[in-house]
Design a protein around this motif. Structure first.
Motif, PDB file in Angstrom:
ATOM      1  N   UNK A 123      19.279 -25.388 -17.892  1.00 38.10           N
ATOM      2  CA  UNK A 123      19.581 -24.525 -19.057  1.00 38.10           C
ATOM      3  C   UNK A 123      19.936 -23.191 -18.878  1.00 38.10           C
ATOM      4  N   UNK A 124      19.362 -22.517 -17.507  1.00 39.35           N
ATOM      5  CA  UNK A 124      19.764 -21.158 -17.269  1.00 39.35           C
ATOM      6  C   UNK A 124      21.276 -21.127 -16.675  1.00 39.35           C
ATOM      7  N   UNK A 125      21.479 -22.312 -15.821  1.00 35.59           N
ATOM      8  CA  UNK A 125      22.841 -22.228 -15.539  1.00 35.59           C
ATOM      9  C   UNK A 125      23.779 -22.726 -16.503  1.00 35.59           C
ATOM     10  N   UNK A 126      23.515 -23.364 -17.629  1.00 39.93           N
ATOM     11  CA  UNK A 126      24.479 -23.326 -18.762  1.00 39.93           C
ATOM     12  C   UNK A 126      24.404 -21.977 -19.376  1.00 39.93           C
ATOM     13  N   UNK A 127      23.671 -21.088 -19.819  1.00 37.45           N
ATOM     14  CA  UNK A 127      23.459 -19.930 -20.220  1.00 37.45           C
ATOM     15  C   UNK A 127      24.542 -18.961 -19.430  1.00 37.45           C
ATOM     16  N   UNK A 128      24.171 -19.080 -18.030  1.00 33.43           N
ATOM     17  CA  UNK A 128      25.174 -18.134 -17.150  1.00 33.43           C
ATOM     18  C   UNK A 128      26.516 -18.366 -17.101  1.00 33.43           C
ATOM     19  N   UNK A 129      27.103 -20.000 -17.052  1.00 35.45           N
ATOM     20  CA  UNK A 129      28.255 -20.380 -17.473  1.00 35.45           C
ATOM     21  C   UNK A 129      28.929 -19.772 -18.916  1.00 35.45           C
ATOM     22  N   UNK A 130      28.132 -19.881 -19.648  1.00 32.95           N
ATOM     23  CA  UNK A 130      28.557 -19.685 -21.019  1.00 32.95           C
ATOM     24  C   UNK A 130      28.889 -18.101 -21.270  1.00 32.95           C
ATOM     25  N   UNK A 131      28.416 -17.375 -20.289  1.00 32.94           N
ATOM     26  CA  UNK A 131      28.560 -15.977 -20.240  1.00 32.94           C
ATOM     27  C   UNK A 131      29.712 -15.713 -19.315  1.00 32.94           C
ATOM     28  N   UNK A 132      29.999 -16.380 -18.398  1.00 29.68           N
ATOM     29  CA  UNK A 132      30.909 -16.261 -17.329  1.00 29.68           C
ATOM     30  C   UNK A 132      32.347 -16.762 -17.858  1.00 29.68           C
ATOM     31  N   UNK A 133      32.273 -18.015 -18.627  1.00 31.54           N
ATOM     32  CA  UNK A 133      33.458 -18.828 -18.533  1.00 31.54           C
ATOM     33  C   UNK A 133      33.281 -19.298 -20.190  1.00 31.54           C
TER      34      UNK A 133
END
Length: 313
Positions: A123-133
């Motif tokens: 879920x943290x990875x998803x949050x980072x990817x949402x912010x990045x791309x």
């Protein structure tokens, strides 16, 4: 005598980490199959790459740091599949690879490995990817058989796409690979409950709290549509129930699940982001140690300190 403290499940448990993770993988199989059925070959490729990248990342990190290689416990495979299932079906091949690396190395291993991470890795990875791309992470496609091959939709049900209740249950709507088919998620939930891998408390209180608040707040969608749209059910079943990042006590789990539902309702009602499940769970992940601190496990065999009685002089 030295004592070795390991992450749950402990030695006295009848279920090993590998057994639990295998059950979680089996529970995610229906939603994975439906996601691949809805979005085609690319969705299958993303799932394979997510799992492979997570396992390789964990193996490489543990070899490099001279730790015991623990990819056999299947926790990395679970994380990699969760990363992939949180992606749109048309995502590029490199996204599950990057997401799995973030989840395994940055969120899990750097904090000590399984049992020591304070936020859900996938879920943290998803949050980072949402912010990045953000554009790639929200480029929603309809299932390929709905309105022609590669039919594009600019919105999910939360964003205004109109869908019947049956379509939302079966998965014939835009969304991420793992979240679209609600009936597949419920089958996975039933399996986890039968196998006693999770309890009903977190998913039921999470969804129930949100449903009640959705009715009180009078959101744009009706209550049933609000519950069936987005990643609520997927998050409540497979993400919020993570052992490491959820409270240990029953009371703590009620508080945690209520907080998830409350934060999600606030985000969807007044926030600029139409979804919110990711951030609701992550915020409560951070609050979990505080919940565990104030809602302590009862210690059996320990007497309560007796109050001193002052004698009258």
């Amino acid at each position: 005598m030295s004592l070795h403290v390991s992450s749950a499940p402990h030695v006295h448990s009848k279920d090993s980490t590998q057994t639990i993770m295998r059950d979680v993988l089996i529970a995610m199989l229906p939603t994975t199959v439906m996601g691949v059925y809805c979005f085609g070959f690319n969705a299958a490729l993303l799932c394979v790459l997510g799992v492979a990248a997570a396992v390789l990342a964990e193996y490489g990190y543990q070899k490099m740091t001279r730790q015991r290689v623990r990819i056999g416990d299947l926790s990395a495979a679970v994380t990699g599949l969760l990363v992939a299932l949180n992606l749109p079906g048309n995502a590029p091949w490199w996204m599950p690879v990057v997401g799995s690396f973030i989840a395994i190395v940055l969120v899990k291993q750097l904090f000590g490995g399984i049992g020591d991470n304070f936020m859900n890795p996938a879920l943290t990875a998803r949050g980072i990817m949402l912010a990045s791309w953000p554009v790639r992470m929200t480029a929603w496609y309809l299932p390929t058989f709905c309105k022609g091959v590669d039919a594009v939709s600019s919105a999910t049900v939360l964003g205004g796409y109109e869908a019947s209740t049956l379509d939302m249950f079966l998965g014939f709507i835009p969304g991420t690979i793992g979240e679209v088919s609600k009936i597949a998620i419920l089958i996975g939930l039933a399996y986890l409950l039968i196998r006693k891998v999770i309890s009903w408390r977190i998913p039921v209180v999470f969804v129930g709290t949100f449903a009640i608040l959705a009715a009180i707040f009078r959101m744009d969608q009706d209550v049933l549509t609000s519950v069936l749209s987005g990643g609520l059910l997927f998050g409540a079943v497979f993400m919020a129930t993570d052992y490491t990042t959820s409270p240990m006590t029953e009371v703590g789990q009620y508080i945690y699940a209520f907080g998830c539902g409350l934060i999600l309702a606030v985000i969807r009602k007044w926030g600029s982001y139409t979804e919110g499940v990711t951030y609701a769970i992550l915020i409560m992940n951070v609050a979990t140690p505080l919940i565990d601190k104030f809602v302590k496990i009862r210690v059996y065999g320990q007497e309560k300190p007796k109050k001193e009685v002052k004698a009258n002089v």
